[in-house]
Design a protein around this motif. Structure first.
Motif, PDB file in Angstrom:
ATOM      1  N   GLY A   1       0.807  -1.219   0.000  1.00 29.57           N
ATOM      2  CA  GLY A   1       0.000   0.000   0.000  1.00 29.57           C
ATOM      3  C   GLY A   1       0.838   1.266   0.000  1.00 29.57           C
ATOM      4  N   LEU A   2       2.136   1.122   0.025  1.00 29.51           N
ATOM      5  CA  LEU A   2       3.028   2.299   0.033  1.00 29.51           C
ATOM      6  C   LEU A   2       3.308   2.758  -1.387  1.00 29.51           C
ATOM      7  CD1 LEU A   2       5.582   1.148   2.742  1.00 29.51           C
ATOM      8  CD2 LEU A   2       3.845   2.924   2.988  1.00 29.51           C
ATOM      9  N   LYS A   3       3.306   4.070  -1.567  1.00 26.96           N
ATOM     10  CA  LYS A   3       3.646   4.640  -2.873  1.00 26.96           C
ATOM     11  C   LYS A   3       4.568   5.841  -2.661  1.00 26.96           C
ATOM     12  CE  LYS A   3      -0.416   3.215  -5.520  1.00 26.96           C
ATOM     13  NZ  LYS A   3      -1.528   3.664  -6.390  1.00 26.96           N
ATOM     14  N   PHE A   4       5.652   5.821  -3.384  1.00 27.39           N
ATOM     15  CA  PHE A   4       6.629   6.915  -3.294  1.00 27.39           C
ATOM     16  C   PHE A   4       6.544   7.714  -4.584  1.00 27.39           C
ATOM     17  CE2 PHE A   4      10.803   8.750  -4.021  1.00 27.39           C
ATOM     18  CZ  PHE A   4      11.052   9.369  -2.803  1.00 27.39           C
ATOM     19  N   THR A   5       6.309   9.010  -4.427  1.00 26.69           N
ATOM     20  CA  THR A   5       6.234   9.888  -5.599  1.00 26.69           C
ATOM     21  C   THR A   5       7.200  11.054  -5.403  1.00 26.69           C
ATOM     22  OG1 THR A   5       4.442  11.189  -4.634  1.00 26.69           O
ATOM     23  CG2 THR A   5       3.826   9.314  -6.026  1.00 26.69           C
ATOM     24  N   GLY A   6       7.574  11.659  -6.472  1.00 31.85           N
ATOM     25  CA  GLY A   6       8.479  12.812  -6.397  1.00 31.85           C
ATOM     26  C   GLY A   6       8.409  13.641  -7.655  1.00 31.85           C
ATOM     27  N   GLN A   7       8.917  14.836  -7.538  1.00 37.44           N
ATOM     28  CA  GLN A   7       8.963  15.696  -8.705  1.00 37.44           C
ATOM     29  C   GLN A   7      10.082  16.720  -8.519  1.00 37.44           C
ATOM     30  OE1 GLN A   7       5.624  18.324  -9.236  1.00 37.44           O
ATOM     31  NE2 GLN A   7       5.260  18.515  -7.026  1.00 37.44           N
ATOM     32  N   THR A   8      10.601  17.193  -9.596  1.00 37.94           N
ATOM     33  CA  THR A   8      11.626  18.249  -9.575  1.00 37.94           C
ATOM     34  C   THR A   8      11.480  19.082 -10.845  1.00 37.94           C
ATOM     35  OG1 THR A   8      14.011  18.722  -9.495  1.00 37.94           O
ATOM     36  CG2 THR A   8      13.336  16.703 -10.660  1.00 37.94           C
ATOM     37  N   TYR A   9      11.678  20.389 -10.680  1.00 35.96           N
ATOM     38  CA  TYR A   9      11.578  21.211 -11.873  1.00 35.96           C
ATOM     39  C   TYR A   9      12.403  22.481 -11.665  1.00 35.96           C
ATOM     40  CZ  TYR A   9       7.889  23.560  -9.165  1.00 35.96           C
ATOM     41  OH  TYR A   9       7.172  24.197  -8.186  1.00 35.96           O
ATOM     42  N   TYR A  10      12.744  23.130 -12.749  1.00 34.01           N
ATOM     43  CA  TYR A  10      13.538  24.354 -12.760  1.00 34.01           C
ATOM     44  C   TYR A  10      12.719  25.443 -13.440  1.00 34.01           C
ATOM     45  CZ  TYR A  10      17.323  27.609 -13.699  1.00 34.01           C
ATOM     46  OH  TYR A  10      18.107  28.729 -13.772  1.00 34.01           O
TER      47      TYR A  10
ATOM     48  N   LYS B   1      12.909  23.340  -7.697  1.00 34.99           N
ATOM     49  CA  LYS B   1      12.188  22.709  -6.599  1.00 34.99           C
ATOM     50  C   LYS B   1      12.344  21.191  -6.703  1.00 34.99           C
ATOM     51  CE  LYS B   1       7.521  22.210  -4.680  1.00 34.99           C
ATOM     52  NZ  LYS B   1       6.101  22.594  -4.848  1.00 34.99           N
ATOM     53  N   VAL B   2      12.627  20.574  -5.598  1.00 36.06           N
ATOM     54  CA  VAL B   2      12.701  19.103  -5.512  1.00 36.06           C
ATOM     55  C   VAL B   2      11.714  18.671  -4.423  1.00 36.06           C
ATOM     56  CG1 VAL B   2      14.135  17.096  -5.029  1.00 36.06           C
ATOM     57  CG2 VAL B   2      15.106  19.076  -6.245  1.00 36.06           C
ATOM     58  N   GLN B   3      10.846  17.718  -4.758  1.00 31.91           N
ATOM     59  CA  GLN B   3       9.817  17.304  -3.805  1.00 31.91           C
ATOM     60  C   GLN B   3       9.707  15.781  -3.814  1.00 31.91           C
ATOM     61  OE1 GLN B   3       5.448  18.112  -4.475  1.00 31.91           O
ATOM     62  NE2 GLN B   3       5.864  19.609  -2.860  1.00 31.91           N
ATOM     63  N   ALA B   4       9.631  15.155  -2.659  1.00 27.51           N
ATOM     64  CA  ALA B   4       9.461  13.699  -2.514  1.00 27.51           C
ATOM     65  C   ALA B   4       8.337  13.449  -1.521  1.00 27.51           C
ATOM     66  CB  ALA B   4      10.752  13.053  -2.045  1.00 27.51           C
ATOM     67  N   GLU B   5       7.534  12.430  -1.838  1.00 33.01           N
ATOM     68  CA  GLU B   5       6.368  12.169  -0.997  1.00 33.01           C
ATOM     69  C   GLU B   5       6.162  10.660  -0.835  1.00 33.01           C
ATOM     70  OE1 GLU B   5       1.651  12.545  -1.673  1.00 33.01           O
ATOM     71  OE2 GLU B   5       2.757  14.453  -1.802  1.00 33.01           O
ATOM     72  N   LEU B   6       5.848  10.223   0.353  1.00 32.26           N
ATOM     73  CA  LEU B   6       5.542   8.819   0.651  1.00 32.26           C
ATOM     74  C   LEU B   6       4.113   8.751   1.165  1.00 32.26           C
ATOM     75  CD1 LEU B   6       6.536   5.873   0.896  1.00 32.26           C
ATOM     76  CD2 LEU B   6       7.174   6.407   3.274  1.00 32.26           C
ATOM     77  N   ARG B   7       3.294   7.940   0.446  1.00 35.19           N
ATOM     78  CA  ARG B   7       1.904   7.771   0.848  1.00 35.19           C
ATOM     79  C   ARG B   7       1.636   6.294   1.181  1.00 35.19           C
ATOM     80  NH1 ARG B   7      -2.023  11.286  -3.214  1.00 35.19           N
ATOM     81  NH2 ARG B   7      -0.994  13.314  -2.906  1.00 35.19           N
TER      82      ARG B   7
ATOM     83  N   SER C   1      10.000  18.933   0.783  1.00 38.72           N
ATOM     84  CA  SER C   1      10.197  19.847  -0.355  1.00 38.72           C
ATOM     85  C   SER C   1      11.489  20.631  -0.146  1.00 38.72           C
ATOM     86  CB  SER C   1       9.027  20.820  -0.489  1.00 38.72           C
ATOM     87  OG  SER C   1       7.813  20.125  -0.670  1.00 38.72           O
ATOM     88  N   LEU C   2      12.266  20.784  -1.215  1.00 31.05           N
ATOM     89  CA  LEU C   2      13.515  21.541  -1.192  1.00 31.05           C
ATOM     90  C   LEU C   2      13.440  22.617  -2.271  1.00 31.05           C
ATOM     91  CD1 LEU C   2      16.491  22.013  -0.348  1.00 31.05           C
ATOM     92  CD2 LEU C   2      17.121  20.329  -2.102  1.00 31.05           C
ATOM     93  N   TYR C   3      13.741  23.878  -1.856  1.00 32.74           N
ATOM     94  CA  TYR C   3      13.716  24.984  -2.795  1.00 32.74           C
ATOM     95  C   TYR C   3      15.122  25.574  -2.890  1.00 32.74           C
ATOM     96  CZ  TYR C   3       8.706  24.752  -1.788  1.00 32.74           C
ATOM     97  OH  TYR C   3       7.420  24.338  -1.614  1.00 32.74           O
ATOM     98  N   THR C   4      15.562  25.830  -4.115  1.00 34.53           N
ATOM     99  CA  THR C   4      16.873  26.475  -4.321  1.00 34.53           C
ATOM    100  C   THR C   4      16.628  27.941  -4.653  1.00 34.53           C
ATOM    101  OG1 THR C   4      16.897  25.890  -6.669  1.00 34.53           O
ATOM    102  CG2 THR C   4      17.882  24.314  -5.144  1.00 34.53           C
TER     103      THR C   4
END
Length: 453
Positions: free
Chosen positions: A91-100, A121-127, A297-300
């Motif tokens: 039931g675990l799902k790992f999602t992420g996204q990154t963009y400039y 921006k770099v973002q990782a999520e565990l549901r 979430s990580l912001y540069t």
């Protein structure tokens, strides 16, 4: 009166008719030699007789073959693999996204002096979706796969049992054919001698053709029956003590076993259990979607990077009654199968009872034929004594017909025993986990016949 006249005619005039030439004497000598042979077959002391029927000729319960063992292993492996899919669902799902951001001016608030401005921006999520994991209705979903495996195995059990019964009936057939041919060859030999004798007498215009036509028809029918049997069979070397068995079936115990284990009924029960399990596994929560999550979430930024951690719950609430209608549909299918089960059970019990009635009828027919054989044997013994002590000649044609009556009785007895054994084999089709012989009791037919006398 005509029959009496014919007998008197044969008694006083048959020898002179045959004795007109050497061929006539040869026919008389062949009859006398044949009578000696038949007497040795029927009255020879110390013979143990022949067995016309017994369920001990083979096994009716399925045995584990290499092919079937491989099939069961494949079904078990498939079921295990499908259960493995269920237990592996976390039931675990790992999602992420990154963009400039190509345009740094986007998303800038003029009043925050560029504090909100970031380049990437770099973002990782565990549901975790608990209702889509192995912890939700685990036992019920595993039971579904186990039931499907049992249904598949039962279908192959039924098919294998049908082939086994047919092979066993072939064993009974081969035994009956051997015994029948052994007796039939003797009767055909006798009929051949009778027809030759009648043809000789007819050729000399000493008798009418009425008796000859009857003998020729009987011979033709016997030869047609022999033609249906396998070749290479030999005449019986012993006809002294034909024996057989009566087989009684514990009807009540057998029918109760049929109701509880018959393949089609068992399959319907498993299918009903599968539908009920599927209905139990179908609930509102299978449509409800809720997932707690943790997001990083990580912001540069040109002023320095920043990050944040969020936690929350994502949920979707269904507003339809689809799940309840699906549950109702599954239970309606189960109720339909329940109605089919009652109908099928009634039909199967009626069919089984019809076979049981046939078995009883074959038993009684065999007993009656056995008693007739014993009576004919005693009659032949008395007649043999009379012939041995005679003074003068006698009707050899009539004597040969007496032996043929005994042989025909033996053939019918073999047929009744064979038909009864095949009916017993047909009962095995109603059982998958136990041999029908468990419900059968064999009794030597001579004991029953003597009791009835």
């Amino acid at each position: 009166m005509s029959k009496i006249f014919t007998a008197i005619f044969a008694l006083f005039y048959l020898l002179p008719l045959f004795g007109q030439n050497e061929k006539g004497f040869d026919i008389l000598r062949s009859f006398d030699s044949r009578f000696v042979t038949l007497d040795s077959l029927i009255f020879h002391p110390g013979q143990q007789g022949w067995q016309a029927g017994s369920m001990k000729q083979g096994e009716l319960q399925p045995s584990v073959t290499a092919d079937r063992a491989a099939l069961d292993s494949a079904i078990n492996a498939r079921t295990k693999a499908e259960i493995g899919i269920i237990t592996a669902q976390t039931g675990l799902k790992f999602t992420g996204q990154t963009y400039y951001r190509l345009d740094n001016s986007l998303g800038i608030d003029e009043e925050d002096n560029g504090v909100s401005r970031y380049k990437a921006k770099v973002q990782a999520e565990l549901r975790w979706y608990p209702f889509q994991s192995a912890v939700f209705k685990r036992k019920g979903r595993i039971h579904e796969q186990e039931l499907r495996g049992q249904i598949d195995r039962l279908a192959f059990d039924k098919e294998e049992l049908g082939m086994l019964v047919e092979r066993q009936k072939e064993v009974f057939r081969n035994t009956a054919d051997t015994l029948l041919a052994g007796v039939l060859l003797h009767r055909i030999n006798n009929l051949d001698m009778l027809s030759n004798a009648y043809l000789y007498l007819l050729g000399n215009q000493n008798i009418s053709s009425d008796d000859l036509l009857q003998i020729l028809n009987e011979k033709a029918e016997a030869e047609r029956l022999l033609a249906t049997l396998p070749g290479g069979l030999i005449a019986a070397s012993d006809l002294s003590s034909p024996s057989g068995m009566t087989i009684s079936v514990d009807t009540a115990a057998f029918l109760n076993k049929v109701r509880s284990t018959q393949a089609d009924l068992s399959t319907l029960k498993l299918q009903m259990e599968l539908l009920e399990t599927q209905a139990s596994n179908t609930s509102y929560w299978t449509e409800f979607n809720a997932a707690p999550f943790v997001r990083y979430s990580l912001y540069t930024r040109s002023m320095g990077n920043s990050s944040n951690v969020d936690a929350g719950v994502v949920f979707t609430i269904p507003v339809s009654k689809e799940f309840s209608r699906k549950k109702a549909a599954l239970r309606a299918q189960r109720d339909e199968l329940a109605a089919q089960e009652n109908y099928l059970a009634t039909r199967l019990i009626e069919t089984a009872k019809a076979i049981l009635d046939d078995i009883d009828r074959y038993n009684r027919s065999a007993i009656g034929e056995y008693r007739r054989m014993e009576e004919l044997k005693r009659y032949l013994q008395i007649r043999k004594t009379g012939y041995d002590n005679r003074i003068g000649e006698y009707n050899r044609l009539a004597r040969m017909k007496e032996y043929n009556s005994y042989l025909m009785c033996c053939e019918k007895f073999i047929g009744f025993q064979y038909s009864r054994d095949c009916a017993i084999a047909d009962l095995q089709k109603f059982l998958t986990d136990v041999s029908v012989l468990t419900f059968c009791k064999e009794t030597p037919i001579d004991k029953i016949a003597s009791t009835q006398n």
